[in-house]
Design a protein around this motif. Structure first.
Motif: not given
Length: 359
Positions: A184-199
């Motif tokens: 929210a502090s960067f107004r980002a809308e999406k994460l680009i994940t590298a880990c399926s567990n995180c995803t």
């Protein structure tokens, strides 16, 4: 018990058909069938059998074969949460997960950076396990993203999955809140994940939008192919419900010059490496037995997109690499033979990751 709704549902709905017993290593070890296990849990017998709920990899393999789509892992998670609600002593070394979570969610590891364009629409989220595997790979992936996605920033912290798997909802929710606040502090809308567990954790338990880095790379990969050799694919069990991630990994590896073989129990039937669900903290011998079985089934040099899976099977003479190794590492022969990290080495790598990304 009224708050064990998933467990009650399994007790009511299980057909005792035995299909999950054939597909799962955990269930035959602890019960005659899931219905019996659910009834024991409802009767409060987990108090005397504290290790039982922590021997499940929570990989959801059972749900793929169950006629009623019952997921025993969901019941196990519910019981683990009950452990915390009742303040019961945790089995094995589960208590040490909290110490690890404290570090990877602390300011010592945390790092957030804006996108090169100054307009941060997405943030690269490598996760703590990949950072613990190779600081250089995380740095290489971040630099690649800088070149190909000028609106991508960086967020280095933990997704909270280990706390969730422990049953520690309070800590898990704090970690997720930290992630959402940073976005929210960067107004980002999406994460680009590298880990399926995180995803899977972000998708199933939060409203955080994600896309895997493998999908992003597959769309934009422009590096020349090389002779990267032959590899056997090991899909992480948490990728089972992400066919788009699985396909992107295969497409990307083909573009990079890799020949990939498909073993049994891959794709939608992906099998756990044995380390899922924090099982190694409860019974290391049991987790290692499962890891060796999977390593033997693969029968060749493995490639995977889960750092934990690669590390789990390395001790059993199964050479292997992470997908990002095949994309960014120069000397593949040395890299595939590298020994698995212990906890101390992983922490050093995590600190090095932060140092590299801070520059």
């Amino acid at each position: 018990m009224s708050n064990l709704k998933v467990t009650q549902n399994i007790a009511d709905m299980c057909l005792e058909c035995g299909l999950c017993m054939d597909a799962c290593a955990f269930l035959p070890k602890v019960c005659d069938n899931p219905k019996v296990l659910a009834e024991e849990m409802l009767a409060g017998r987990y108090v005397a059998k504290t290790e039982v709920p922590y021997l499940c990899n929570m990989c959801s393999k059972c749900a793929t074969v169950c006629p009623e789509s019952l997921d025993i892992g969901n019941m196990i998670q519910e019981i683990r949460i009950q452990f915390f609600a009742e303040d019961l002593p945790l089995p094995g070394n589960i208590k040490y997960v909290k110490n690890q979570q404290k570090f990877v969610s602390s300011e010592q590891f945390f790092l957030a950076k804006p996108a090169p364009s100054g307009n941060t629409k997405r943030m690269f989220f490598p996760g703590c396990h990949l950072a613990g595997y190779s600081a250089e790979l995380v740095d290489a992936a971040w630099r690649w993203l800088n070149q190909h996605d000028q609106d991508c920033g960086l967020l280095l912290t933990c997704c909270g999955a280990p706390s969730y798997d422990t049953g520690d909802k309070e800590t898990y929710e704090k970690i997720v809140a930290q992630v959402k606040d940073a976005m929210a502090s960067f107004r980002a809308e999406k994460l680009i994940t590298a880990c399926s567990n995180c995803t899977v954790h972000f998708r199933d338990f939060t409203d955080v939008s994600t896309v895997s880095i493998y999908e992003v790379m597959d769309e934009n990969w422009d590096n020349p192919a090389r002779d990267a050799g032959n590899w056997v694919m090991h899909d992480p069990c948490k990728s089972r419900t992400f066919p788009e991630m699985q396909q992107a990994v295969r497409s990307l590896l083909a573009k990079a010059g890799c020949q990939v073989q498909e073993p049994a129990d891959s794709g939608a039937d992906a099998k756990c490496c044995g380390m899922g669900g924090l099982v190694a903290y409860t019974d290391a011998d049991w987790a290692c037995k499962l890891a060796k079985e999977r390593a033997d089934e693969l029968g060749g040099d493995l490639v995977t997109y889960c750092a934990s899976c690669r590390q789990a099977m390395r001790p059993y003479d199964r050479y292997g690499l992470h997908v990002l190794d095949l994309l960014f590492t120069a000397d593949l022969d040395d890299a595939k033979k590298a020994e698995a990290h212990g906890a101390a080495d992983a922490k050093k790598s995590q600190l090095k990751t932060r140092e590299l990304l801070s520059n």
